[in-house]
Write an enzyme that holds these catalytic residues in place. Structure first.
Site, PDB file in Angstrom:
ATOM      1  N   TYR A 191     -12.322  -2.851  -3.178  1.00 54.14           N
ATOM      2  CA  TYR A 191     -12.946  -2.790  -1.862  1.00 54.14           C
ATOM      3  C   TYR A 191     -14.466  -2.902  -1.921  1.00 54.14           C
ATOM      4  O   TYR A 191     -15.142  -2.570  -0.942  1.00 54.14           O
ATOM      5  CB  TYR A 191     -12.518  -1.507  -1.148  1.00 54.14           C
ATOM      6  CG  TYR A 191     -11.064  -1.511  -0.755  1.00 54.14           C
ATOM      7  CD1 TYR A 191     -10.524  -2.533   0.020  1.00 54.14           C
ATOM      8  CD2 TYR A 191     -10.214  -0.490  -1.161  1.00 54.14           C
ATOM      9  CE1 TYR A 191      -9.190  -2.543   0.383  1.00 54.14           C
ATOM     10  CE2 TYR A 191      -8.874  -0.488  -0.799  1.00 54.14           C
ATOM     11  CZ  TYR A 191      -8.371  -1.523  -0.023  1.00 54.14           C
ATOM     12  OH  TYR A 191      -7.045  -1.520   0.337  1.00 54.14           O
ATOM     13  N   ASN A 224      -2.043   0.130   7.156  1.00 54.75           N
ATOM     14  CA  ASN A 224      -1.632  -1.217   7.549  1.00 54.75           C
ATOM     15  C   ASN A 224      -0.743  -1.913   6.519  1.00 54.75           C
ATOM     16  O   ASN A 224      -0.675  -3.127   6.473  1.00 54.75           O
ATOM     17  CB  ASN A 224      -2.839  -2.065   7.926  1.00 54.75           C
ATOM     18  CG  ASN A 224      -3.762  -2.337   6.767  1.00 54.75           C
ATOM     19  OD1 ASN A 224      -3.541  -1.875   5.651  1.00 54.75           O
ATOM     20  ND2 ASN A 224      -4.813  -3.094   7.014  1.00 54.75           N
ATOM     21  N   HIS A 280      -1.984  -5.492   1.551  1.00 48.94           N
ATOM     22  CA  HIS A 280      -3.239  -6.218   1.328  1.00 48.94           C
ATOM     23  C   HIS A 280      -2.885  -7.569   0.740  1.00 48.94           C
ATOM     24  O   HIS A 280      -2.027  -7.676  -0.131  1.00 48.94           O
ATOM     25  CB  HIS A 280      -4.141  -5.468   0.341  1.00 48.94           C
ATOM     26  CG  HIS A 280      -5.278  -6.303  -0.156  1.00 48.94           C
ATOM     27  ND1 HIS A 280      -6.452  -6.425   0.542  1.00 48.94           N
ATOM     28  CD2 HIS A 280      -5.404  -7.109  -1.250  1.00 48.94           C
ATOM     29  CE1 HIS A 280      -7.257  -7.255  -0.119  1.00 48.94           C
ATOM     30  NE2 HIS A 280      -6.644  -7.679  -1.202  1.00 48.94           N
ATOM     31  N   LYS A 307       0.816  -1.214   0.000  1.00 48.53           N
ATOM     32  CA  LYS A 307       0.000   0.000   0.000  1.00 48.53           C
ATOM     33  C   LYS A 307       0.855   1.273   0.000  1.00 48.53           C
ATOM     34  O   LYS A 307       2.085   1.214   0.139  1.00 48.53           O
ATOM     35  CB  LYS A 307      -0.935  -0.027   1.200  1.00 48.53           C
ATOM     36  CG  LYS A 307      -1.976  -1.144   1.113  1.00 48.53           C
ATOM     37  CD  LYS A 307      -2.882  -1.108   2.322  1.00 48.53           C
ATOM     38  CE  LYS A 307      -3.953  -2.163   2.244  1.00 48.53           C
ATOM     39  NZ  LYS A 307      -4.866  -2.090   3.408  1.00 48.53           N
ATOM     40  N   GLU A 365      -9.775 -10.419  -7.345  1.00 48.68           N
ATOM     41  CA  GLU A 365      -8.875  -9.272  -7.197  1.00 48.68           C
ATOM     42  C   GLU A 365      -7.732  -9.236  -8.217  1.00 48.68           C
ATOM     43  O   GLU A 365      -7.359  -8.159  -8.678  1.00 48.68           O
ATOM     44  CB  GLU A 365      -8.283  -9.259  -5.780  1.00 48.68           C
ATOM     45  CG  GLU A 365      -9.300  -9.009  -4.703  1.00 48.68           C
ATOM     46  CD  GLU A 365      -8.762  -9.202  -3.305  1.00 48.68           C
ATOM     47  OE1 GLU A 365      -9.446  -8.792  -2.363  1.00 48.68           O
ATOM     48  OE2 GLU A 365      -7.650  -9.765  -3.140  1.00 48.68           O
TER      49      GLU A 365
END
Length: 153
Positions: free
Chosen positions: A49, A112, A115, A9, A126
């Site tokens: 998402y 965080n 992913h 990310k 995805e």
């Protein structure tokens, strides 16, 4: 062999942790089948998402993932999804154990670092958001016989 999507990310890219994290996957014996540095579009973010649409954290997730470049990868290996998710650690770095990616590099509830697909179905949904079939390479690594025993396969 199983495939999973991994996205490093914006916080990982901005903190220059990409090489460290890629190295962890490689040292574990996982294979990178595709990799791409990109700026996630609004459409890609919303698709990625979509399972969280309507939740209070959906819009912040979309804003965050589109805020800076990410490094998307298809990672392959035996039980790759479970292995990657274990290596990632729990969602929030503050509670993640040392030795996990989030435990070693994260403390935020919002940022965080990484992913990873949580199931074969998620990976199947995805991966095409970021990669075409022809982008994903099929090749062997010379070390594979030393990573996986015949009983593992």
């Amino acid at each position: 062999m199983e495939r999973t999507l991994v996205v490093l990310k914006p916080d990982t890219v901005q903190r220059r942790l990409m090489g460290e994290i890629i190295g962890r996957f490689e040292r574990r014996g996982l294979k990178i089948a595709a990799v791409r540095l990109l700026k996630v579009s609004q459409g890609q973010a919303e698709e990625m998402y979509s399972v969280h649409k309507g939740k209070d954290f959906y819009q912040p997730l979309v804003e965050f993932i589109t805020s800076s470049p990410v490094l998307a990868m298809v990672i392959e290996g035996l039980d790759a999804i479970a292995v990657v998710r274990t290596m990632m650690g729990p969602t929030f770095g503050l509670g993640a154990p040392s030795g996990s990616i989030r435990g070693d590099f994260g403390v935020s509830k919002r940022y965080n670092l990484i992913h990873g697909s949580d199931s074969p179905e998620s990976a199947g949904r995805e991966i095409p958001i970021f990669f075409r079939d022809e982008d994903i390479l099929q090749y062997s690594l010379a070390e594979e016989p030393w990573v996986y025993s015949a009983i593992d396969k």
